[in-house]
Design a protein around this motif. Sequence first.
Motif, PDB file in Angstrom:
ATOM      1  N   ARG A  95      67.016 -23.860  83.750  1.00 37.35           N
ATOM      2  CA  ARG A  95      66.534 -23.458  85.078  1.00 37.35           C
ATOM      3  C   ARG A  95      65.190 -22.730  84.982  1.00 37.35           C
ATOM      4  NH1 ARG A  95      70.782 -18.754  86.834  1.00 37.35           N
ATOM      5  NH2 ARG A  95      72.159 -19.611  85.252  1.00 37.35           N
TER       6      ARG A  95
ATOM      7  N   ALA B 160      57.859 -26.201  87.823  1.00 36.73           N
ATOM      8  CA  ALA B 160      57.694 -26.364  89.270  1.00 36.73           C
ATOM      9  C   ALA B 160      56.456 -25.620  89.754  1.00 36.73           C
ATOM     10  CB  ALA B 160      58.937 -25.850  89.996  1.00 36.73           C
TER      11      ALA B 160
ATOM     12  N   ALA C  73      62.479 -25.234  84.246  1.00 37.23           N
ATOM     13  CA  ALA C  73      62.189 -25.939  85.500  1.00 37.23           C
ATOM     14  C   ALA C  73      61.370 -25.063  86.444  1.00 37.23           C
ATOM     15  CB  ALA C  73      63.495 -26.365  86.169  1.00 37.23           C
ATOM     16  N   SER C  74      61.637 -23.765  86.466  1.00 44.09           N
ATOM     17  CA  SER C  74      60.893 -22.856  87.349  1.00 44.09           C
ATOM     18  C   SER C  74      59.421 -22.810  86.957  1.00 44.09           C
ATOM     19  CB  SER C  74      61.491 -21.448  87.279  1.00 44.09           C
ATOM     20  OG  SER C  74      62.807 -21.427  87.773  1.00 44.09           O
TER      21      SER C  74
ATOM     22  N   VAL D 133      53.461 -27.697  88.853  1.00 46.10           N
ATOM     23  CA  VAL D 133      53.295 -28.838  89.755  1.00 46.10           C
ATOM     24  C   VAL D 133      52.654 -28.404  91.072  1.00 46.10           C
ATOM     25  CG1 VAL D 133      54.535 -30.568  91.122  1.00 46.10           C
ATOM     26  CG2 VAL D 133      55.153 -30.188  88.729  1.00 46.10           C
ATOM     27  N   VAL D 134      53.093 -27.272  91.598  1.00 45.40           N
ATOM     28  CA  VAL D 134      52.498 -26.749  92.833  1.00 45.40           C
ATOM     29  C   VAL D 134      51.022 -26.454  92.619  1.00 45.40           C
ATOM     30  CG1 VAL D 134      52.472 -24.802  94.434  1.00 45.40           C
ATOM     31  CG2 VAL D 134      54.647 -25.817  93.738  1.00 45.40           C
TER      32      VAL D 134
END
Length: 223
Positions: A62, A69, A65-66, A72-73
């Motif tokens: 997790r 993410a 992934a954080s 990606v932003v």
Amino acid sequence: MAPAADREGYWGRTTSTLDWCEENYAVTWYMAEFWNTVSNLIMIIPPIFGAIQSVKDGLEKRYIASYLALTVVGMGSWCFHMTLKYEMQVYLKVKEPIFHQVMYGMLVFTLVLRSIYIVTWVYPWLRGLGYTSLGIFLLGFLLWNIDNIFCVSLRNFRKKVPPVIGVSTQFHAWWHLLTGLGSYLHILFSVYTRTLYLRWRPKVKFLFGIWPMILFEPLRKHC
């Protein structure tokens, strides 16, 4: 908000339905909004290293992934501000500024409640890290709203002052920097509290004395 378009550059005519307060193609012909673009680096480079370090430390997926993410932003925001093309806007799903502001405000409010609960009743000695990340989030949110509401005044001010002073009023870029830093710190805060619960030994260290990161001390062996 700024006028629909200032001038054309490398990426051609602006097609996005949003155009922020930074003057278009004012710094370089290759970026529609230079400062709003490069300020996304804080949401790209540090999280990549954070994800790599998380893999090395064997953290739960997790957290990897954080970090990814957030990267990606940052990359999506880079492409949007660099081109001001509708396709990039759709990628970011930013169509209505008011809706965007309300949703961001709700996200920050949720983080505030969660963090206050943790540093008040669970791990009170983490107030410094928790409140720092929240304070940075809130300051970024304030500057973002100032940039949206007082855009005309800010643009007029930039015309009257030296460029080095005008750059300091690019509050949308400041919002990127503060949001990126606040997001990174909140991930660190979550990693710290989770690994502490798992009885690891996390410590906040500063790379080059500046950039915060979490390292883990070896577990003590009981004889």
